[in-house]
Design a protein around this motif. Sequence first.
Motif, short mmCIF file in Angstrom:
data_model
loop_
_atom_site.label_atom_id
_atom_site.label_comp_id
_atom_site.label_asym_id
_atom_site.label_seq_id
_atom_site.Cartn_x
_atom_site.Cartn_y
_atom_site.Cartn_z
N VAL A 44 -3.33 6.61 -4.95
CA VAL A 44 -2.78 6.17 -3.67
C VAL A 44 -3.50 6.95 -2.60
CG1 VAL A 44 -0.71 5.95 -2.26
CG2 VAL A 44 -0.52 5.76 -4.74
N LYS A 45 -4.22 6.24 -1.73
CA LYS A 45 -4.98 6.91 -0.67
C LYS A 45 -4.57 6.35 0.68
CE LYS A 45 -8.84 8.07 -3.53
NZ LYS A 45 -10.22 8.04 -3.81
N THR A 46 -4.31 7.26 1.61
CA THR A 46 -3.95 6.86 2.96
C THR A 46 -5.02 7.37 3.91
OG1 THR A 46 -1.61 6.96 2.40
CG2 THR A 46 -2.17 7.00 4.74
N LYS A 47 -5.55 6.47 4.72
CA LYS A 47 -6.57 6.83 5.70
C LYS A 47 -6.05 6.55 7.10
CE LYS A 47 -10.61 5.81 2.86
NZ LYS A 47 -11.83 5.00 2.75
N ARG A 48 -6.38 7.45 8.01
CA ARG A 48 -6.04 7.24 9.41
C ARG A 48 -7.20 6.50 10.06
NH1 ARG A 48 -2.15 8.65 12.45
NH2 ARG A 48 -1.38 10.20 11.00
N VAL A 58 -3.78 1.22 -2.71
CA VAL A 58 -3.29 1.57 -4.04
C VAL A 58 -4.25 0.98 -5.07
CG1 VAL A 58 -1.41 1.22 -5.69
CG2 VAL A 58 -0.89 1.59 -3.27
N ARG A 59 -4.72 1.84 -5.96
CA ARG A 59 -5.53 1.37 -7.10
C ARG A 59 -4.61 1.37 -8.32
NH1 ARG A 59 -10.67 0.59 -6.91
NH2 ARG A 59 -11.06 1.02 -9.10
N GLY A 72 -7.54 -2.94 -10.18
CA GLY A 72 -7.38 -3.70 -8.95
C GLY A 72 -6.95 -2.79 -7.82
N THR A 73 -6.99 -3.32 -6.62
CA THR A 73 -6.53 -2.56 -5.45
C THR A 73 -5.59 -3.45 -4.65
OG1 THR A 73 -8.41 -3.27 -4.12
CG2 THR A 73 -8.62 -1.17 -5.25
N ASP A 74 -4.71 -2.82 -3.93
CA ASP A 74 -3.78 -3.55 -3.08
C ASP A 74 -3.43 -2.66 -1.89
OD1 ASP A 74 -2.17 -5.59 -2.17
OD2 ASP A 74 -0.58 -5.29 -3.64
N THR A 75 -3.02 -3.29 -0.83
CA THR A 75 -2.57 -2.58 0.36
C THR A 75 -1.10 -2.91 0.55
OG1 THR A 75 -4.77 -2.84 1.31
CG2 THR A 75 -3.02 -2.21 2.81
N PRO A 76 -0.22 -1.99 0.16
CA PRO A 76 1.22 -2.29 0.27
C PRO A 76 1.66 -2.36 1.72
CG PRO A 76 0.89 -0.02 -0.38
CD PRO A 76 -0.47 -0.66 -0.35
N TRP A 77 2.56 -3.28 2.00
CA TRP A 77 3.07 -3.46 3.36
C TRP A 77 4.23 -2.54 3.67
CZ3 TRP A 77 3.05 -8.72 6.13
CH2 TRP A 77 1.79 -9.31 6.00
N ARG A 79 6.57 -0.37 0.85
CA ARG A 79 6.85 0.77 -0.02
C ARG A 79 5.55 1.25 -0.65
NH1 ARG A 79 7.94 1.20 -5.37
NH2 ARG A 79 7.90 -1.05 -5.58
N GLU A 80 5.31 2.53 -0.54
CA GLU A 80 4.10 3.14 -1.11
C GLU A 80 4.45 3.68 -2.49
OE1 GLU A 80 1.81 7.12 0.02
OE2 GLU A 80 1.83 5.63 1.63
N PRO A 81 3.90 3.08 -3.55
CA PRO A 81 4.24 3.58 -4.90
C PRO A 81 3.60 4.93 -5.17
CG PRO A 81 2.58 1.85 -5.02
CD PRO A 81 2.98 1.96 -3.58
N LYS A 82 4.15 5.64 -6.12
CA LYS A 82 3.63 6.95 -6.51
C LYS A 82 2.60 6.79 -7.63
CE LYS A 82 6.67 9.28 -4.06
NZ LYS A 82 6.34 9.26 -2.69
N ARG A 83 1.68 7.74 -7.71
CA ARG A 83 0.68 7.75 -8.77
C ARG A 83 1.39 7.77 -10.13
NH1 ARG A 83 -2.84 11.33 -11.56
NH2 ARG A 83 -4.93 10.44 -11.65
N ASN A 84 0.86 7.03 -11.08
CA ASN A 84 1.39 6.88 -12.45
C ASN A 84 2.66 6.04 -12.52
OD1 ASN A 84 -0.71 8.32 -13.66
ND2 ASN A 84 0.33 10.27 -13.25
#
Length: 131
Positions: A44-48, A58-59, A72-77, A79-84
């Motif tokens: 999960v990576k967040t960029k400003r 999210v990968r 795959g990758t997605d951009t959640p609108w 809820r940001e899921p946690k790694r694993n």
Amino acid sequence: MESLSLVIFGVCLALTLPVALIMTVRTWSRRRTWAHVEGTVTSVKTKRQTSGNTQTTVRYQYVDSSGQQRTGTDTPWFREPKRNSKIAVMYNPEQPEISEASSMTWLYLLLVFSVVVFVIGGVLVVSGLGL
């Protein structure tokens, strides 16, 4: 001239509903025909951005019906899921490398928003026409 502007603006607002309906139909169609599996969030990576907003990517990985591991990758609108963590994934069985997280929450919220904007657009058209 002001009434013409109201009508044009109202029509533009009202057009959001047909666009949202097209998006909904396309997504529901994919949900019916694509394969559904459980995926695992790998990062999960967040960029400003330069505008000051943040964008989260999210990968995830999943295993297709042939047993091959895919990513795959997605951009959640919302809820940001946690790694694993586990997420629902759907993929195109004819091209299993094409996938997306299968959350429909964003689509339902978009439909509600579009109906509200459609109504506002209709009110503007009616008031612009003087009806």
